[in-house]
Design a protein around this motif. Structure first.
Motif, PDB file in Angstrom:
ATOM      1  N   UNK A 175     -26.863  35.519  -7.257  1.00 33.94           N
ATOM      2  CA  UNK A 175     -26.968  34.240  -6.550  1.00 33.94           C
ATOM      3  C   UNK A 175     -25.753  33.951  -5.674  1.00 33.94           C
ATOM      4  N   UNK A 176     -24.884  34.946  -5.479  1.00 33.58           N
ATOM      5  CA  UNK A 176     -23.700  34.751  -4.648  1.00 33.58           C
ATOM      6  C   UNK A 176     -24.077  34.682  -3.170  1.00 33.58           C
ATOM      7  N   UNK A 177     -23.352  33.868  -2.430  1.00 35.53           N
ATOM      8  CA  UNK A 177     -23.558  33.734  -0.986  1.00 35.53           C
ATOM      9  C   UNK A 177     -22.474  34.558  -0.300  1.00 35.53           C
ATOM     10  N   UNK A 178     -22.838  35.707   0.264  1.00 37.72           N
ATOM     11  CA  UNK A 178     -21.849  36.662   0.760  1.00 37.72           C
ATOM     12  C   UNK A 178     -21.367  36.267   2.158  1.00 37.72           C
ATOM     13  N   UNK A 179     -20.333  35.435   2.193  1.00 35.50           N
ATOM     14  CA  UNK A 179     -19.795  34.975   3.479  1.00 35.50           C
ATOM     15  C   UNK A 179     -18.596  35.787   3.917  1.00 35.50           C
ATOM     16  N   UNK A 180     -18.203  36.781   3.148  1.00 38.97           N
ATOM     17  CA  UNK A 180     -17.051  37.614   3.484  1.00 38.97           C
ATOM     18  C   UNK A 180     -17.515  39.052   3.699  1.00 38.97           C
ATOM     19  N   UNK A 181     -17.528  39.530   4.959  1.00 39.38           N
ATOM     20  CA  UNK A 181     -17.980  40.906   5.201  1.00 39.38           C
ATOM     21  C   UNK A 181     -17.142  41.964   4.486  1.00 39.38           C
ATOM     22  N   UNK A 182     -15.905  41.619   4.119  1.00 36.02           N
ATOM     23  CA  UNK A 182     -15.045  42.579   3.434  1.00 36.02           C
ATOM     24  C   UNK A 182     -15.212  42.552   1.919  1.00 36.02           C
ATOM     25  N   UNK A 183     -16.179  41.800   1.425  1.00 37.97           N
ATOM     26  CA  UNK A 183     -16.386  41.687  -0.017  1.00 37.97           C
ATOM     27  C   UNK A 183     -16.695  43.065  -0.609  1.00 37.97           C
ATOM     28  N   UNK A 542     -29.658  38.827   7.678  1.00 36.67           N
ATOM     29  CA  UNK A 542     -29.401  37.745   6.730  1.00 36.67           C
ATOM     30  C   UNK A 542     -27.928  37.350   6.684  1.00 36.67           C
ATOM     31  N   UNK A 543     -27.108  38.070   7.452  1.00 33.38           N
ATOM     32  CA  UNK A 543     -25.687  37.782   7.613  1.00 33.38           C
ATOM     33  C   UNK A 543     -25.355  38.013   9.086  1.00 33.38           C
ATOM     34  N   UNK A 544     -24.242  37.484   9.532  1.00 29.47           N
ATOM     35  CA  UNK A 544     -23.770  37.796  10.885  1.00 29.47           C
ATOM     36  C   UNK A 544     -22.996  39.108  10.866  1.00 29.47           C
ATOM     37  N   UNK A 545     -23.047  39.841  11.978  1.00 33.82           N
ATOM     38  CA  UNK A 545     -22.157  40.979  12.174  1.00 33.82           C
ATOM     39  C   UNK A 545     -21.015  40.456  13.035  1.00 33.82           C
ATOM     40  N   UNK A 546     -19.831  40.282  12.463  1.00 26.48           N
ATOM     41  CA  UNK A 546     -18.763  39.530  13.139  1.00 26.48           C
ATOM     42  C   UNK A 546     -18.457  40.036  14.542  1.00 26.48           C
ATOM     43  N   UNK A 547     -18.468  39.089  15.481  1.00 29.33           N
ATOM     44  CA  UNK A 547     -18.120  39.396  16.855  1.00 29.33           C
ATOM     45  C   UNK A 547     -19.207  40.082  17.656  1.00 29.33           C
ATOM     46  N   UNK A 548     -20.342  40.376  17.012  1.00 28.26           N
ATOM     47  CA  UNK A 548     -21.379  41.134  17.713  1.00 28.26           C
ATOM     48  C   UNK A 548     -22.737  40.445  17.687  1.00 28.26           C
ATOM     49  N   UNK A 549     -23.263  40.151  16.500  1.00 27.74           N
ATOM     50  CA  UNK A 549     -24.616  39.601  16.399  1.00 27.74           C
ATOM     51  C   UNK A 549     -24.649  38.475  15.374  1.00 27.74           C
TER      52      UNK A 549
END
Length: 560
Positions: A175-183, A542-549
């Protein structure tokens, strides 16, 4: 050793001696069982751990080393365990019939109350029960599919197959919300970086497990493990969210799980200063477990720790203190203590000294027994035989669900869908010698090349019309350099991220890029259909690709 039915009759008889003194409304099955238990039996119910062996009665030196007895059945009986957790590395998970036989044998050994037998069947990167059990692509793939009904079906099919093998408790969904791409520890285990989508899919999967299959679900990892760059298996993560951010970002999936009636919630070994400034991990934090989860969120079910073997929960206190502190914080179920005999003695000693009361132990045992009653575990165990695991119907459901998850992110070269008659090379990151590279090549009718030698890959790429390169940059290695080299050949190159969709941020120059969020065989078959134009890509990021999409991006095209 007493059989299951005899043991249960004995407990019922003990309870019957005191039920006359109880109010009529209190004489429930849970009350009767609890009233007949000794303190050591109650403490045993608090613990869930692993045992070594593929069947209940074969000796293992690991059992002798850890527990002082030889067989899995003897571990269960000596420590009067409330639950057992299965792993491949303990030889608990080999094939469906072996798992079912082990479950039957362990239940026959359990004194008094049947076990909650559990495993981490999230799917995707955390999959414990192997094929021929039905495989799904995991949380983030379901997030790309955006369909709560698919999350329900995943839980329902998975739960039915777990139950057929005697497993009654799934440590899922995440149930975690993955807001950190480096997780490094959550990533594709999470449904999404969007709290609303994560909440909807969490609730649906809980219902799939529990309503659809009569298997306990466990939403994890409270209060939210989605914004960290530290792996709690090896270090102690600190989440810097404010209380308002926690309410907005992390809390919604847990609120949704509670509203759906989730049987269990698993705590995280993380520090959240805005929720508890003491520096204690959430598992040991009374403000978080009792104040927030019990109080503010109103949760009344079982709270279970994440594994107590993990470094994050062991850094501040010794192994003898952690179980006691977790119970004082408000936890009910203690998962995988590194020293089970020490952990049980510590709890018993805490009761003897008055640090814990037996009434406090009763609170947790009552919740655990209530969960067991809800899942039919306060009646004599009915042997299972693995019927229905990996059935054709289940496999069709998994393929249909997965077909809705493949996400086309970039098609600047207009390469997709692949036209007829092209020779295709598949290479790149491979989960095993017969893993995803071979699976995709077979589905495409192309050639597989399993190697990390750049010269071999470049030579093969020059003799094919198009090369499909699978990446999983979590494993680093030579993948980035190999993609860069392939781009110099002048031949069309198609890159597919088979784990985190963020790989594109490290791959400049790639013009055709897709994400599957999973390297399972079912995902490779769905990918092949998209590449060949048999089905259109339907997934949305379901997540952003930082700086791209941005979140929600996804290409599609018509198919015949």
């Amino acid at each position: 050793m007493r059989t299951r039915s005899v043991a249960l009759l004995a407990v019922a008889a003990l309870g019957g001696a005191v039920t006359a003194a109880l109010p009529a409304a209190a004489a429930s099955p849970v009350d009767r069982v609890l009233a007949g238990m000794t303190l050591p039996q109650k403490v045993g119910q608090l613990f869930t751990t692993y045992v070594y062996g593929s069947d209940a009665n074969t000796p293992s030196p690991e059992n002798r080393r850890l527990y002082g007895v030889d067989t899995p059945a003897e571990v269960v009986a000596r420590y009067q365990l409330g639950g057992v957790i299965y792993f491949a590395w303990t030889n608990s998970l080999q094939n469906p019939r072996q798992i079912a036989a082990l479950s039957n044998g362990l239940q026959a050994a359990a004194p008094g109350v049947p076990l909650s037998i559990s495993t981490d069947q999230e799917h995707g990167v955390v999959t414990r029960m192997p094929a021929p059990a039905t495989q799904f692509p995991g949380g983030m793939a379901l997030g790309a599919g955006r369909n709560p009904a698919d999350a329900y079906r995943t839980g329902q099919v998975t739960g039915a197959e777990l139950r057929a093998a005697g497993i009654t408790q799934a440590w899922a969904p995440d149930a975690d919300v993955n807001v950190n791409p480096a997780n490094p520890v959550i990533g594709v285990r999470s449904f999404s970086s969007d709290p609303s989508l994560a909440a909807a899919l969490t609730a649906s999967q809980v219902l799939g497990f529990e309503t659809g299959a009569n298997v306990s679900a466990a939403a994890k990892h409270f209060p939210g493990h989605g914004d960290t760059a530290t792996d709690s298996h090896t270090g102690l993560p600190v989440i810097t969210h404010s209380r308002a951010e926690w309410q907005r970002v992390d809390a919604p999936p847990f609120r949704a799980a509670i509203a759906a009636g989730v049987d269990a919630i698993m705590s995280a070994h993380i520090v959240v200063p805005a929720l508890d400034p003491s520096g204690d991990p959430a598992t040991l934090s009374k403000p978080i477990i009792t104040g927030l989860l019990r109080g503010e969120l109103g949760y009344r079910g079982v709270i279970v720790t994440d594994s107590l073997e993990m470094a994050a929960v062991r850094q501040k206190y010794g192994d003898e203190r952690v179980p006691v502190l977790a119970l004082k914080a408000g936890v009910d179920q203690l998962l995988m203590p590194p020293d089970l005999p020490l952990a049980q003695r510590s709890v018993l000693d805490a009761v003897a000294s008055g640090e814990l009361t037996e009434a406090r132990i009763d609170e947790s045992v009552r919740r655990i027994l209530t969960l067991k009653q809800k899942r039919g575990l306060l009646t004599p165990w009915q042997p299972v035989d693995a019927t229905g695991i990996g059935s054709a119907g289940h496999l069709r459901v998994a393929q249909a669900v997965t077909d809705r998850t493949v996400t086309a992110i970039r098609n600047d070269a207009g390469l997709l869908p692949l036209g007829p008659g092209k020779s295709v090379l598949v290479t790149g990151w491979n989960s095993s010698a017969t893993g995803n590279v071979a699976a995709l090549a077979g589905a495409l009718g192309g050639d597989a090349l399993v190697t990390d030698q750049p010269d071999d890959v470049l030579a093969a790429a020059r003799t094919h019309d198009v090369t499909v390169m699978l990446t999983n940059l979590d494993t680093a290695g030579r993948q980035k350099a190999l993609v860069a080299a392939l781009l110099t050949t002048g031949k069309p190159i198609l890159v597919v991220a088979v784990r985190n969709p963020y790989d594109l941020t490290q791959l400049p120059g790639v013009r055709t890029y897709l994400a599957t969020y999973s390297y399972t065989g079912v995902s490779m078959r769905s990918l092949a259909k998209v590449l060949l134009g048999i089905t259109p890509p339907r997934g949305k990021l379901p997540v952003a690709i930082p700086g791209l999409y941005p979140y929600g991006h996804g290409l599609t095209w018509s198919t015949p």
